[in-house]
Design an enzyme around this catalytic site. Sequence first.
Site, PDB file in Angstrom:
ATOM      1  N   ARG A 231       7.128   2.683   4.056  1.00  0.00           N
ATOM      2  CA  ARG A 231       8.050   3.789   3.606  1.00  0.00           C
ATOM      3  C   ARG A 231       9.775   3.358   3.535  1.00  0.00           C
ATOM      4  NH1 ARG A 231       5.540   7.559   5.594  1.00  0.00           N
ATOM      5  NH2 ARG A 231       4.181   6.258   6.877  1.00  0.00           N
TER       6      ARG A 231
ATOM      7  N   GLU B 143       7.113  -5.604   8.044  1.00  0.00           N
ATOM      8  CA  GLU B 143       6.470  -4.808   6.982  1.00  0.00           C
ATOM      9  C   GLU B 143       6.889  -3.285   6.972  1.00  0.00           C
ATOM     10  OE1 GLU B 143       2.093  -4.922   8.728  1.00  0.00           O
ATOM     11  OE2 GLU B 143       2.495  -7.634   9.330  1.00  0.00           O
TER      12      GLU B 143
ATOM     13  N   HIS C  18       2.753  -3.672  15.635  1.00  0.00           N
ATOM     14  CA  HIS C  18       2.563  -2.947  14.546  1.00  0.00           C
ATOM     15  C   HIS C  18       3.394  -1.375  15.417  1.00  0.00           C
ATOM     16  CE1 HIS C  18       3.731  -0.119  11.764  1.00  0.00           C
ATOM     17  NE2 HIS C  18       2.882  -0.713  10.416  1.00  0.00           N
TER      18      HIS C  18
ATOM     19  N   LYS D 149       0.541  -1.587   0.296  1.00  0.00           N
ATOM     20  CA  LYS D 149      -0.115  -0.433  -0.264  1.00  0.00           C
ATOM     21  C   LYS D 149       0.791   1.027   0.318  1.00  0.00           C
ATOM     22  CE  LYS D 149      -0.579   0.165   5.343  1.00  0.00           C
ATOM     23  NZ  LYS D 149      -0.471  -1.646   5.844  1.00  0.00           N
TER      24      LYS D 149
ATOM     25  N   GLY E  82       6.874   0.629  10.182  1.00  0.00           N
ATOM     26  CA  GLY E  82       7.331   1.914  11.101  1.00  0.00           C
ATOM     27  C   GLY E  82       9.085   2.460  10.847  1.00  0.00           C
TER      28      GLY E  82
END
Lengths: 228, 466
Positions: free
Chosen positions: B321, B318, B244, B116, B286
């Site tokens: 960015r 995961e 997360h 995403k 993150g």
Amino acid sequence: MVSRIGARDIPLDLSAEANIIDFYWDVILCMESQFILDCNLLVKDKDNKKRPVAKMLKDKLVDDMKITLKRLIYTENTKKYKNYDVNDGYDWRKLGSQYFILYLPLFTQELIWSKLNENYFHVVLPSLLKNKSIHDNHSNYINKEWLLALLELTSDLNQNLKFEYMKLRLYISRDDLINNGLGLLKNLNWIGGKLIKNEDREILLYSTTDAISYLLGDENFVILEFEC
Amino acid sequence: MSRAQIGNVLSNFATTILEVSSPTPTQNKQYCKDDKALNKLLLGLKNNPDLDILPHDQAHSAIFQALRVRIGKINNETCDPGEENSFFVCDLGEIKRLYANWMKELPRIKPFYAVKCNPNDKILSLLAELGVNFDCASKVEIDRVLSMNISPDRIVYANPCKVASFIRYAASRNVMKSTFDNVEELYKIKKFHPKSQLLLRIATDDSTAQCRLSTKYGCAMDKVDSLLKCAKELGLNLAGVSFHVGSGASDFASLYKAVRDARTVFEKATNEYNLPPLKILDIGGGFQFESFKESTAVLRSALNEFFPIGCDVDIIAEPGRYFVATAFTLASHVIAKRKLSENEAMIYTNDGVYGNMNCILFDHQKPHPRTLYHGLEFHYNDFESTTAALDAVKKSRAEYPYEVSIWGPTCDGLDCIAKEYYMKHDVVVGDWFYFPCLGAYTSSAATQFNGFEQTADIVYIDSECD
């Protein structure tokens, strides 16, 4: 709201066929009037008379319904809608093939008006922050249960109607979002929400001639879309 | 301080014995740092100047060259509609360097890239080649990854808000790994995807994160028992634990605590509910380029303590960015200017929140505009051509005489890129801005309009090959 826009506000005996048809029209009227840019135009004047806008809106809905019903002719042989266009449904200006009144009491005490346009389920969230109810506050927005309920409903609609895909379009009060932080948007990103651009009013000026169309608009909302 | 020295600093902090409440006598004690030791560890990292040094610089000369060539081709007098549109420069070499850096800092952790964040096909393809797996949050994302001949084994379906139709879809595509955080979800999974390998998502302390996730997603530790009990009763395949800590966190104690909590759930599942030993720890995302050294130092310390090498647990993450933010630079064109006074103006560019700067609304990013082209000259290398706050850079108003607000092309009040910025140059219509490090949550969330997916125009370079 129901009485303000000229719909009846007395209990109806919905077992009578005539009454239920009136009730359906009222629901359609309530949903479509969410897009009146200035809802004061619908409020009765000081002499308790309906404003002309309410009448204009009703007349427009009746006319549009004729077009909509033609669009919805389902051909059993082909299992398709006769005049179906895949892009038709994204536009909130088109009448729905089905209308819904949703009640999510843990989210808000207000009724939630919604309609189905082929592949798109349009849901207008009530303005939570104008409300005095203890249930209606900003923290309710930052809570996934209500959204999951709407996503499940949208997904179920698709199960019944068998479209290739189904999308939920949420119309959220712009004032709610902007005046109280944009935290909701930042959180929705994680579950795949997309921001949808508001209608281009300049194009509307060239494509429409009826006055009531100008009084309708989506500028009061921030529109988000979810795949279901 | 070298990496080895940092490792020594970490291991020198004494571990103390901390009571962890648990009804089972065998689980009464966990060896872990108490808050004092943890704070000392974090303080040590904060004061370590080595951790402030970025792993590498962007390939500025290659990026500048690509921007200059593209803009140089545009003739403002004769160009066709669309030629002046905003565009990205994507440096694939940067992604390769980031992957190498990941493997250097976190060799035990298999990254599952969060699609995403930027679902660009070239990026996905490159990451797949490098051996990165994928975290998908929707049917479209699963389809996109599978269409690249990537095995469903390499996908984790980690949407924290799963509709039944999504679960059915994952089952139909043999995507087995999935997260959950509530009992209702377990019933849906039992019905539609009973063989799914489930990762119990626990909530974390994300109070310092800029995108806080756990207040909405994740199961509180005091609710874990009910989920383990339900998973056991339904006969589901509980494979591991996930968490997360939120994006843009500044206090990495939450990472340490989350790993510790995950260990507690691992023990609880086996010892109290007789479930088969859990095999997967998903540490979420993150991660950011700027704080990567610091966050990974904390993470390594926590993993060495609670999931040491040889513990027979696969550790996955995961990141989104981290892999793409610094790989993309956006260039946008000044299309209008409204002067408010001699030195104040509203600047309108041809990109905004409904286009490639969607991240302003949907993410915690604040794009930094810099002057790219003004007065018939390129200014790419002047990294201080603009500033958001004069005090922050100890610069005077004399150096930045022009105060501007920067807006996207729509008339929408939401379409604001920067409310207040100070510039060295008095930009005019026809000039160009560039926005560095704008690869995350930008074009992926761009508006779908009139049924057509908006696609960003991207110039690809590879600074590792060119």
